[in-house]
Each structure stands twice: as structure tokens, then as C-alpha cells.
Design an enzyme around this catalytic site. Structure first.
Site, short mmCIF file in Angstrom:
data_model
loop_
_atom_site.label_atom_id
_atom_site.label_comp_id
_atom_site.label_asym_id
_atom_site.label_seq_id
_atom_site.Cartn_x
_atom_site.Cartn_y
_atom_site.Cartn_z
N GLU A 36 4.44 -6.54 2.07
CA GLU A 36 4.53 -5.11 2.38
C GLU A 36 5.96 -4.60 2.52
O GLU A 36 6.40 -4.20 3.60
CB GLU A 36 3.72 -4.78 3.64
CG GLU A 36 2.22 -4.94 3.45
CD GLU A 36 1.41 -4.33 4.59
OE1 GLU A 36 2.01 -3.74 5.51
OE2 GLU A 36 0.17 -4.46 4.55
N GLU B 35 -4.97 -8.42 1.69
CA GLU B 35 -5.43 -7.98 3.01
C GLU B 35 -6.41 -6.83 2.84
O GLU B 35 -6.22 -5.97 2.00
CB GLU B 35 -4.27 -7.49 3.89
CG GLU B 35 -3.32 -8.54 4.39
CD GLU B 35 -2.24 -7.95 5.31
OE1 GLU B 35 -2.47 -6.87 5.91
OE2 GLU B 35 -1.18 -8.57 5.41
#
Length: 489
Positions: free
Chosen positions: A206, A395
Site C-alpha cells: 500500500e 487483502e
């Protein structure tokens, strides 16, 4: 709750057959129909689809001062007053460092065949560079061996935000390209030593979150609020770190080792699925991700990105872009919610992002807007725009109310609702041939959720952080059934 004149057991028995006094005992035909529904075949995911779970080092390991581990920027950040909502730290967290064998059994109980976890950079290089710490890597060797002994494939993330504090002090962290090179050196060292058993490595988790929240809004470590030009330069250095790490892994890992990023891309969804709006969503996806994912997959910053940035554009060289776009084997996508609904611009050209209504529904975390279709459009865009042949959902999950019932269990139907709807959209994607090869639910168990501390719980297993007891929630049973069927349950 107790109803007058009824014990819980008796009420449950009666309630099974009546609602407000009206008999609802099923007829034989209805019972047979229900049986037929139970036996109906669900739409399956592809054969060999990989079902997994995920955590990250700082969120679960604890043991921050053991076996030579150095300090991370999150160690310092969490000890600053007012940074974490519940004033907690991850000094102990889930004590996974000592309890990893039991936690591996939790994964096995789910039937999952893969586990995505991160390696703490300051465990391996306490000063960020220089002399490695053998005891730090030893822990991950033990974890990998335990996973393999239980038939679980390890997927390693090299950077999930826990930068060694020494690099922050020495270079300003990701504000300097020296940190990009230090990350590459760390990546090559680790890959050389684990790639005999670990075949899939994610570089950085991320970029979008770590840059904006850590260097823009100061919500995350290191807690900075930089001018936009510096934010863009930080993003460039993170992208460069990814590219240099890919090169280092190629140079040092065993043949056959696969590598790629794990990104929470800006997900753009056509408000209505017309050809013009779909194309608008694709254009928007490319531009909204221009600072990282687009640069990785195209080897350049888009003209739109550079024009919009203007004087705030990052400083870079052609060699930087070549490194950033080093060939990768897969793309990991962290999918939680839609970021933009778009329609085509005037005359069907360009795109127009629509504002979210103030009443748009969200989950227990108020940032987590509910939009299951994000799970379809994210991998679809990546496959269509950039011809990516291998995608993982690295995720996906949600915090939920997670209230203990009177029997000590957690019936988290809100989380099940969320997962079922998102997985239905993922099945739509795979049924259309979009190359998603696996899914990692976030997360295996409740853990330290960054600035939310322990206030928000994302796990399939409830954790009592006082006793460290792990208890399966109803969602654990749901996910177990999904894995068993290889279909939405």
C-alpha cells in the site's frame, strides 16, 4: 434477552416453528424444496484457486525489544501522546512472535492453503543497513518451516510500513532515495535466504496509504504533513524502492521466485455499465493511480499526472523509471471499497467522478464504504489496462461490531454479509476469465489496527488482548465453508 415465561432453550424451540403465534411449520413440499436448495451447486472458483489469510508483522508480532530487533517508526509513533485512538501500542499486540505455532493451527483449521505475512525490516537490519541480525531472520525461517509443515504456502511481504527508525533519523526515511537503495539491499539479502522455500514475494504494501497517511495527513508514522511536492517525491522514492527491490530479488533469489507489489489502488467503477462509462472508469483508473501502479506497469508518469502536479511533480531520471518498471510476475490488490463512481464526460469523452452521498453506507469503520462491485472492477481494470496475467487479492475484509453474546460467541453476520457480497463479485470476475489466482482475507485475527489501536477488529478469530485467547467468530465458519466448497457459501 429473556422472554417472560420462557427459558432460552424453550423459546428457541418454539421460535423455530412460529412467528408471533402464526404457525410456519413447513409442508412436506416446502421441506423437500429446502432440501433441494441445500444441495444446489454453487458457482465455483477456478480449480487450484488459492484461499489464504493475511497479517502484518507490526500488527501481530509484539516482542519489539527481543532478539536484537531495532526500533521502527511505528514504535516511536505509537508512544507519542494522542496518536492512537485508544492510547495503545503494539509492544505486545498478539504476541505472535511467541505464539506463531498456535496461530498457524488457526490457519489450518480454516482449511486455508496460504498465509501472507510481512517481515519486519528492523528485525533483520536493526539499523536499516549494515550488519544483519541473524536472530531476526531466524524467526521467519521458523515460521516458514512451520507453515510448510502444515501444508500452508508462505507469501512474504517485505515492507508493511515498519521502517527502521534509524533510517528515518539518518535520511528522513522515504524522503531520501538512500532509503530506496537500503530497501533494495534488505530485499536482496532476505530473498537470497528464504527463496529456497518462499516462492512469492510482495515488495511494498500500500504505497498509497503509507505515503498519504504518513507524509500528508500525519495519521500514520512517521506523522509528517509535507508540502505536495515533497509528498510526490516521497511517492517516487517508494516506487523506486519497489523497482530496485525487484531487481535485487531477481539477482539474489532462487530461480522461479515470483515478485510483485501489493497496492490499495484507487478503484474506479462505472456508475452504470454502459460501454462509454466502462471506458471512462478505465481512463480514471489509469490516471488516479498514475503516481505508483501506472508508473510500475507502464514505465512512465502519465501526461495528466505531470500536468496536474505542475511545479510539484517529483524529480526523476529515465533510469529511475526503468527501475520502477522492472518486470513483475503478479499484482496484489488490497480491495476494501470503491474510491470513485464515474460516468463518461460530455460527448462520451474522458471521465467525470461522482460525489458520494452523505448517507452512503459504510461498515463499522466509517471510512469503509460498502461497494462489493469494487472486487470485480479492480482486477478487471488491472487485467484490461495493463494485460496483467496474474492477480492476487492480497487483502479484503472489514471491521465489525463483534459483540460477545451471552454464550461467549461472536455472531458477526455483518462481516459475513460483507464477505459474501464481495466474494460474489470476485466469482463474477474469475468466471469471466479475469486472472485472479488467490484471495487473502484480512485478517486472520484481531490485531493492532494502526491509528485505531485495538478499537477496530478485522479478524476471523477474536483475540482477548489481556489473555491472548483466540476464539473463532461465526465468520471463521463461513470462510471455512467457502474454502471447502471453493465457492461462495
Amino acid at each position: 434477552m429473556r422472554f417472560k415465561g420462557f427459558s432460552r432453550r424453550r423459546f428457541a424451540k418454539i421460535a423455530a416453528w412460529s412467528v408471533f403465534g402464526i404457525s410456519v411449520r413447513p409442508s412436506t413440499a416446502a421441506a423437500n424444496a429446502a432440501s433441494g436448495f441445500a444441495k444446489a451447486k454453487f458457482a465455483n472458483f477456478p480449480d487450484n484457486f488459492l484461499w489464504g489469510t493475511a497479517t502484518s508483522a507490526y500488527q501481530v508480532e509484539g516482542a519489539i525489544n527481543e532478539d536484537g530487533r531495532g526500533a521502527s517508526i511505528w514504535d516511536r509513533f505509537t508512544h507519542l501522546k494522542g496518536k492512537i485512538i485508544d492510547q495503545s501500542t503494539a509492544d505486545i499486540a498478539n504476541d505472535h512472535y511467541h505464539r506463531y505455532k498456535g496461530d498457524v493451527q488457526l490457519i489450518k483449521e480454516l482449511g486455508a492453503r496460504a498465509y501472507r505475512f510481512s517481515i519486519a525490516w528492523p528485525r533483520v537490519f536493526p539499523e536499516g543497513t549494515g550488519t544483519p541480525n541473524p536472530k531476526g531472520l531466524d524467526f521467519y525461517n521458523r515460521l516458514v518451516d512451520e507453515l510448510l509443515a502444515n501444508g500452508i504456502e508462505p507469501f512474504v511481504t517485505l515492507y508493511h510500513w515498519d521502517l527502521p527508525q534509524a533510517l528515518q533519523d539518518r535520511y528522513g526515511g522515504w524522503r531520501s532515495r538512500d532509503t530506496s537503495q537500503a530497501f533494495a539491499d534488505y530485499a536482496g539479502y532476505v530473498a537470497e535466504r528464504i527463496s529456497d522455500r518462499v516462492k512469492s514475494i510482495f515488495t511494498i504494501n500500500e504505497c498509497a496509504r503509507l505515503v498519504q497517511a504518513g507524509f500528508g495527513t500525519a495519521i500514520d508514522a512517521p506523522g509528517l504533513s509535507l508540502p505536495q511536492k515533497e509528498i510526490n517525491q516521497v511517492r517516487h522514492h517508494v516506487a523506486l524502492g519497489h523497482g530496485l527491490a525487484v531487481q535485487a530479488i531477481r539477482a539474489h533469489a532462487r530461480s522461479g521466485t515470483r515478485v510483485g507489489p501489493a497496492e490499495n489502488m484507487e478503484i474506479c467503477i462505472p456508475a452504470i455499465e454502459t460501454p462509454a462509462n466502462v471506458r471512462a472508469a478505465e481512463i480514471a483508473t489509469r490516471e488516479f493511480n498514475a503516481g505508483y501502479l501506472t508508473a510500475i506497469l507502464e514505465g512512465k508518469y502519465t501526461d495528466g499526472f505531470l500536468a496536474y502536479a505542475g511545479a510539484d511533480a517529483p524529480t526523476f531520471t529515465p533510469e529511475d523509471l526503468k527501475a520502477i518498471s522492472s518486470p513483475i510476475d503478479f499484482v496484489g490488490l488490497n480491495v476494501y471499497m470503491p474510491n470513485h463512481y464515474v460516468i463518461a464526460g460530455e460527448n462520451g469523452e474522458g471521465f467525470f467522478p461522482l460525489p458520494f452521498a452523505a448517507t452512503y453506507p459504510h461498515m463499522d469503520s466509517n471510512w469503509l464504504r460498502i461497494g462489493p462491485e469494487a472486487m470485480y472492477w479492480a482486477p478487471r481494470h488491472v487485467a484490461k489496462l495493463w494485460n496483467v496475467k496474474s492477480i492476487y487479492i492480497t487483502e479484503n475484509g472489514t471491521s465489525a461490531a463483534d459483540r460477545l453474546s451471552g454464550d461467549g460467541k461472536i455472531y458477526d453476520v455483518d462481516r459475513i454479509m460483507y464477505l459474501r457480497n464481495y466474494l460474489t463479485q470476485l466469482q463474477r470476475a474469475t468466471s469471466e476469465g479475469i486472472p485472479v489466482e488467490g484471495y487473502f482475507v484480512w485478517s486472520l485475527m484481531d490485531n493492532f489496527e494502526w491509528s485505531d489501536g485495538y478499537e477496530k477488529r478485522f479478524g476471523l478469530y477474536h483475540v482477548d488482548f489481556k489473555t491472548q485467547r483466540r476464539t473463532p467468530k461465526l465468520s471463521a465458519s463461513f470462510y471455512q465453508e467457502v474454502v471447502k466448497r471453493n465457492a461462495v457459501a
